[in-house]
Design a protein around this motif. Structure first.
Motif, PDB file in Angstrom:
ATOM      1  N   PHE A 259      51.877 -69.094 -76.302  1.00  0.00           N
ATOM      2  CA  PHE A 259      51.794 -69.836 -77.333  1.00  0.00           C
ATOM      3  C   PHE A 259      50.599 -70.157 -77.392  1.00  0.00           C
ATOM      4  CE2 PHE A 259      51.801 -74.432 -78.310  1.00  0.00           C
ATOM      5  CZ  PHE A 259      51.969 -74.181 -80.185  1.00  0.00           C
ATOM      6  N   TYR A 260      49.760 -70.735 -76.426  1.00  0.00           N
ATOM      7  CA  TYR A 260      48.415 -71.539 -76.571  1.00  0.00           C
ATOM      8  C   TYR A 260      47.333 -70.224 -76.911  1.00  0.00           C
ATOM      9  CZ  TYR A 260      50.749 -75.644 -75.496  1.00  0.00           C
ATOM     10  OH  TYR A 260      51.424 -76.772 -75.359  1.00  0.00           O
ATOM     11  N   ASP A 261      47.489 -68.975 -76.364  1.00  0.00           N
ATOM     12  CA  ASP A 261      46.773 -67.990 -76.546  1.00  0.00           C
ATOM     13  C   ASP A 261      46.953 -67.509 -78.303  1.00  0.00           C
ATOM     14  OD1 ASP A 261      45.359 -65.660 -74.742  1.00  0.00           O
ATOM     15  OD2 ASP A 261      46.590 -64.616 -76.442  1.00  0.00           O
TER      16      ASP A 261
ATOM     17  N   VAL B 147      45.001 -70.377 -80.179  1.00  0.00           N
ATOM     18  CA  VAL B 147      43.498 -70.139 -80.095  1.00  0.00           C
ATOM     19  C   VAL B 147      43.074 -69.223 -80.940  1.00  0.00           C
ATOM     20  CG1 VAL B 147      41.833 -69.649 -78.474  1.00  0.00           C
ATOM     21  CG2 VAL B 147      43.438 -71.482 -78.056  1.00  0.00           C
ATOM     22  N   ASP B 148      43.770 -68.011 -80.981  1.00  0.00           N
ATOM     23  CA  ASP B 148      43.161 -66.746 -81.704  1.00  0.00           C
ATOM     24  C   ASP B 148      43.330 -67.276 -83.075  1.00  0.00           C
ATOM     25  OD1 ASP B 148      42.624 -65.041 -79.823  1.00  0.00           O
ATOM     26  OD2 ASP B 148      44.411 -63.847 -79.752  1.00  0.00           O
ATOM     27  N   GLU B 149      44.248 -67.840 -83.428  1.00  0.00           N
ATOM     28  CA  GLU B 149      44.489 -68.169 -84.916  1.00  0.00           C
ATOM     29  C   GLU B 149      43.311 -69.164 -85.356  1.00  0.00           C
ATOM     30  OE1 GLU B 149      48.388 -69.642 -85.802  1.00  0.00           O
ATOM     31  OE2 GLU B 149      49.250 -67.804 -85.349  1.00  0.00           O
ATOM     32  N   LEU B 150      43.006 -70.353 -84.560  1.00  0.00           N
ATOM     33  CA  LEU B 150      41.890 -71.162 -84.837  1.00  0.00           C
ATOM     34  C   LEU B 150      40.557 -70.560 -85.052  1.00  0.00           C
ATOM     35  CD1 LEU B 150      42.949 -73.866 -82.341  1.00  0.00           C
ATOM     36  CD2 LEU B 150      42.898 -74.009 -84.785  1.00  0.00           C
ATOM     37  N   ILE B 151      40.354 -69.539 -84.092  1.00  0.00           N
ATOM     38  CA  ILE B 151      39.175 -68.681 -84.176  1.00  0.00           C
ATOM     39  C   ILE B 151      38.974 -68.029 -85.448  1.00  0.00           C
ATOM     40  CG2 ILE B 151      37.673 -66.941 -83.051  1.00  0.00           C
ATOM     41  CD1 ILE B 151      38.582 -68.459 -80.538  1.00  0.00           C
ATOM     42  N   ALA B 152      40.065 -67.166 -85.804  1.00  0.00           N
ATOM     43  CA  ALA B 152      40.215 -66.529 -86.897  1.00  0.00           C
ATOM     44  C   ALA B 152      39.810 -67.393 -88.046  1.00  0.00           C
ATOM     45  CB  ALA B 152      41.451 -65.685 -87.096  1.00  0.00           C
ATOM     46  N   ALA B 153      40.438 -68.488 -88.054  1.00  0.00           N
ATOM     47  CA  ALA B 153      40.009 -69.491 -89.292  1.00  0.00           C
ATOM     48  C   ALA B 153      38.841 -70.381 -89.257  1.00  0.00           C
ATOM     49  CB  ALA B 153      41.308 -70.697 -89.270  1.00  0.00           C
TER      50      ALA B 153
ATOM     51  N   ILE C  69      37.589 -72.311 -86.709  1.00  0.00           N
ATOM     52  CA  ILE C  69      37.724 -73.612 -85.866  1.00  0.00           C
ATOM     53  C   ILE C  69      37.642 -73.363 -84.602  1.00  0.00           C
ATOM     54  CG2 ILE C  69      39.401 -75.535 -85.774  1.00  0.00           C
ATOM     55  CD1 ILE C  69      40.788 -74.575 -88.374  1.00  0.00           C
ATOM     56  N   THR C  70      36.660 -74.395 -84.211  1.00  0.00           N
ATOM     57  CA  THR C  70      36.422 -74.327 -82.665  1.00  0.00           C
ATOM     58  C   THR C  70      37.509 -75.250 -81.924  1.00  0.00           C
ATOM     59  OG1 THR C  70      34.041 -74.346 -82.985  1.00  0.00           O
ATOM     60  CG2 THR C  70      34.698 -74.783 -80.804  1.00  0.00           C
ATOM     61  N   PRO C  71      38.086 -74.385 -81.121  1.00  0.00           N
ATOM     62  CA  PRO C  71      39.316 -75.226 -80.252  1.00  0.00           C
ATOM     63  C   PRO C  71      38.490 -76.044 -79.414  1.00  0.00           C
ATOM     64  CG  PRO C  71      39.266 -72.694 -79.782  1.00  0.00           C
ATOM     65  CD  PRO C  71      38.223 -73.006 -80.510  1.00  0.00           C
ATOM     66  N   TYR C  72      39.237 -77.342 -79.246  1.00  0.00           N
ATOM     67  CA  TYR C  72      38.740 -78.256 -78.261  1.00  0.00           C
ATOM     68  C   TYR C  72      40.380 -78.663 -77.336  1.00  0.00           C
ATOM     69  CZ  TYR C  72      34.241 -79.796 -79.747  1.00  0.00           C
ATOM     70  OH  TYR C  72      32.773 -79.580 -80.144  1.00  0.00           O
ATOM     71  N   ALA C  73      40.362 -78.364 -76.166  1.00  0.00           N
ATOM     72  CA  ALA C  73      41.648 -78.346 -75.396  1.00  0.00           C
ATOM     73  C   ALA C  73      41.588 -79.623 -74.325  1.00  0.00           C
ATOM     74  CB  ALA C  73      41.878 -77.150 -74.550  1.00  0.00           C
ATOM     75  N   THR C  74      42.742 -80.295 -74.620  1.00  0.00           N
ATOM     76  CA  THR C  74      42.953 -81.566 -73.714  1.00  0.00           C
ATOM     77  C   THR C  74      43.908 -81.126 -72.604  1.00  0.00           C
ATOM     78  OG1 THR C  74      42.366 -83.298 -75.531  1.00  0.00           O
ATOM     79  CG2 THR C  74      43.678 -84.014 -73.429  1.00  0.00           C
ATOM     80  N   LEU C  75      43.872 -81.180 -71.332  1.00  0.00           N
ATOM     81  CA  LEU C  75      44.739 -81.012 -70.663  1.00  0.00           C
ATOM     82  C   LEU C  75      45.987 -81.748 -70.317  1.00  0.00           C
ATOM     83  CD1 LEU C  75      42.416 -78.937 -68.342  1.00  0.00           C
ATOM     84  CD2 LEU C  75      44.400 -77.996 -69.384  1.00  0.00           C
ATOM     85  N   TYR C  76      45.554 -83.142 -70.419  1.00  0.00           N
ATOM     86  CA  TYR C  76      46.867 -84.045 -70.064  1.00  0.00           C
ATOM     87  C   TYR C  76      46.789 -85.147 -71.139  1.00  0.00           C
ATOM     88  CZ  TYR C  76      50.074 -87.129 -67.902  1.00  0.00           C
ATOM     89  OH  TYR C  76      51.214 -87.679 -67.782  1.00  0.00           O
ATOM     90  N   HIS C  77      47.796 -85.088 -72.019  1.00  0.00           N
ATOM     91  CA  HIS C  77      47.999 -86.127 -73.024  1.00  0.00           C
ATOM     92  C   HIS C  77      49.169 -86.857 -72.654  1.00  0.00           C
ATOM     93  CE1 HIS C  77      46.402 -87.684 -77.220  1.00  0.00           C
ATOM     94  NE2 HIS C  77      47.524 -88.487 -76.877  1.00  0.00           N
TER      95      HIS C  77
ATOM     96  N   ARG D 113      43.418 -68.192 -68.559  1.00  0.00           N
ATOM     97  CA  ARG D 113      43.760 -67.375 -69.925  1.00  0.00           C
ATOM     98  C   ARG D 113      43.095 -67.620 -71.237  1.00  0.00           C
ATOM     99  NH1 ARG D 113      48.883 -65.360 -71.183  1.00  0.00           N
ATOM    100  NH2 ARG D 113      48.798 -64.481 -73.222  1.00  0.00           N
ATOM    101  N   LEU D 114      42.643 -69.067 -71.359  1.00  0.00           N
ATOM    102  CA  LEU D 114      41.919 -69.414 -72.453  1.00  0.00           C
ATOM    103  C   LEU D 114      40.477 -69.612 -72.634  1.00  0.00           C
ATOM    104  CD1 LEU D 114      44.454 -72.127 -73.799  1.00  0.00           C
ATOM    105  CD2 LEU D 114      44.343 -70.108 -74.081  1.00  0.00           C
ATOM    106  N   GLY D 115      39.988 -69.684 -71.337  1.00  0.00           N
ATOM    107  CA  GLY D 115      38.495 -69.788 -71.055  1.00  0.00           C
ATOM    108  C   GLY D 115      37.573 -68.935 -71.641  1.00  0.00           C
TER     109      GLY D 115
END
Ligand code: GBH
Length: 464
Positions: free
Chosen positions: A91-93, A96-102, A104-112, A144-146
């Motif tokens: 799902f996150y993969d 992230v692909d969709e964001l980059i295609a748009a 948009i730079t993804p910033y990930a938070t690991l614990y919210h 996976r996302l790095g």
């Protein structure tokens, strides 16, 4: 740079969090989290898990450069440790692909705040192992996302998660033990430090934490920051500042708990949970400090006042209401505090680049036909951007600004009644409608600056 414009490299964006938008709490192999049943409202939220493509399109229309989202630990590792759920990472993969295609730079938070229930069942954040499980989880997500996500936030607002989750109990898991709140805070700091190590070892380019930093002021200082304080008021301010702000800033950025806080921790929780070497781990160098700013905490000394359970040691401190404008949640609107706060962080922790990772407000929005007129939100954001611009002029090193938040969402214990979004969500149909503030923010981004004329607050008649 004209009065209303921002530095050329300034990063504009929005923030969200997994539990507040994703829904789909049992889909794709996700395990339960501590929040699933805690809020009275159903956790379907914005069904973003199934509607992420539409949501990325909404962000693309805004023209944003950066999107900060959080990863649901229980979606990736349903039991919190052990077996990895490939569908969760998928799902996150895709996201992230969709964001980059748009663009948009993804910033990930690991614990919210959405701890896997299985880890809570083993003791939750008061237990040290949870910090180690967090570091393992961080490494798995990075693996996976790095290759596409360069910027990582470890924990979001550990004060809230520890002291509202384990202290006052108004947040999940709803426990009420001051000792556990302090232990949780320490283990969240340790999770941050171990997480930074794990992310660095995996080659992450940028890491940091996002903290809720609330300027603490007396009522008189709200209109005059330079107002002299009585000794009693100065002591009350310092005590609350140590608890909410310095408890996290100082270990992360200076490698030590504030000396005025240590006796309080010891009195409530002992110090047995703070092991030799922990503070070196917690103080591992970071690249970026995320600042979530909403409102100041206004306090004064009042000898008869009992302690507030969310603020251990606050006996003798009165939390005050002040005659400023407030949001629908009653939070005072004091944009000048943002300049003051950024100035303070730049002076006291000069090595750290700053980013506003959350700022925004809930208001009762006014709908006319299909349009949603949220002038109060526009005015809130505009005034805070002016304050931010002042801080940058004064030398604060601020990379960018992320609005909280993209969508009306599930506001934790308050459920769906709170509206923080630039985009309205009809929770019966999941229909999204950009509010006036979304269009206004799009224009700000397009011109990299504020409009010449200020937004006017709606009069009482237009709100009614
Ligand atoms: C953020 O927390 C969260 O990161 C985000 O998930 C949430 O949706 C958003 O704010 C809006 O609530 O009232 O006594 O606790 C903000 C948390 C709220 C912490 C105001 C400090 C003031 C003290 N902040 N709070 S108290």
């Amino acid at each position: 740079m004209s009065a209303a414009s921002f530095p050329e490299s300034f990063v504009w964006g929005v923030s969200t969090s997994a539990f507040q938008i994703e829904g789909a709490t049992t889909a794709g192999g996700r395990g339960p989290s501590i929040w699933d049943g805690f809020s009275a409202d159903r956790a379907e939220a914005c069904d973003h898990y199934h509607r992420h493509t539409e949501d990325v399109r909404l962000m693309k229309d805004l023209g944003i450069a950066a999107y900060r989202f959080s990863v649901s630990w229980a979606r990736v590792i349903p039991d919190g440790c052990g077996k990895v759920n490939a569908a969760g990472l998928d799902f996150y993969d895709r996201l992230v692909d969709e964001l980059i295609a748009a663009g948009i730079t993804p910033y990930a938070t690991l614990y919210h705040w959405d701890l896997p229930q299985a880890l809570e069942d083993r003791g939750g954040w008061p237990v040290r192992d949870t910090a180690h499980h967090f570091a393992d989880y961080a490494a798995i997500v990075h693996e996976r996302l790095g290759d596409r996500v360069g910027t990582w936030f470890t924990v979001n607002e550990p004060w809230v998660a520890a002291f509202l989750g384990y202290g006052s109990g108004i947040h999940a898991p709803g426990r009420t033990s001051t000792a556990d709140a302090f232990r949780s805070a320490h283990h969240m700091l340790l999770a941050h430090g171990l997480g930074v190590q794990a992310l660095r070892a995996a080659g992450a380019s940028e890491v940091g934490a996002a903290l809720n930093i609330s300027p603490v002021l007396t009522p008189a200082q709200v209109s005059d920051f330079d107002r002299e304080l009585t000794e009693e008021d100065a002591e009350a301010v310092a005590r609350i500042d140590a608890l909410v702000n310095r408890q996290f800033l100082d270990p992360m950025l200076r490698g030590a708990y504030p000396t005025d806080l240590v006796p309080l921790i010891e009195r409530h929780a002992g110090l047995g949970h703070v092991h030799d070497g922990d503070l070196d781990v917690i103080a591992a160098p970071t690249d970026l400090l995320g600042v979530n700013y909403y409102s100041p905490l206004v306090v004064q000394a009042q000898p008869s006042e009992p302690a507030d359970p969310a603020f251990p040691g606050s006996e003798g401190v009165l939390f005050c209401t002040v005659p400023t404008a407030v949001t629908a949640m009653g939070w005072p609107i004091v944009p000048a505090c943002l300049s003051q706060l950024l100035g303070r962080l730049s002076r006291e922790y000069p090595q750290t680049e700053l980013m506003i990772t959350e700022n925004g407000a809930d208001f009762v929005d006014v709908a006319t036909g299909d349009s949603i007129h949220d002038l109060e939100r526009i005015s809130f954001i505009e005034e805070h951007l002016r304050a931010l611009r002042t801080a940058i002029d004064d030398g604060a090193n601020v990379r960018g600004y992320l609005v909280w938040t993209l969508l009306d969402n599930l506001e934790w214990s308050d459920g769906y009644q709170r509206k923080f979004g630039l985009v309205h969500v009809d929770f019966a149909t999941q229909r999204r409608r950009p509010k006036d503030s979304a269009r206004w923010y799009r224009d700000v981004i397009a011109r990299n600056g504020l409009p010449e004329t200020r937004a006017r607050r709606p009069t009482l008649e237009t709100v009614a």
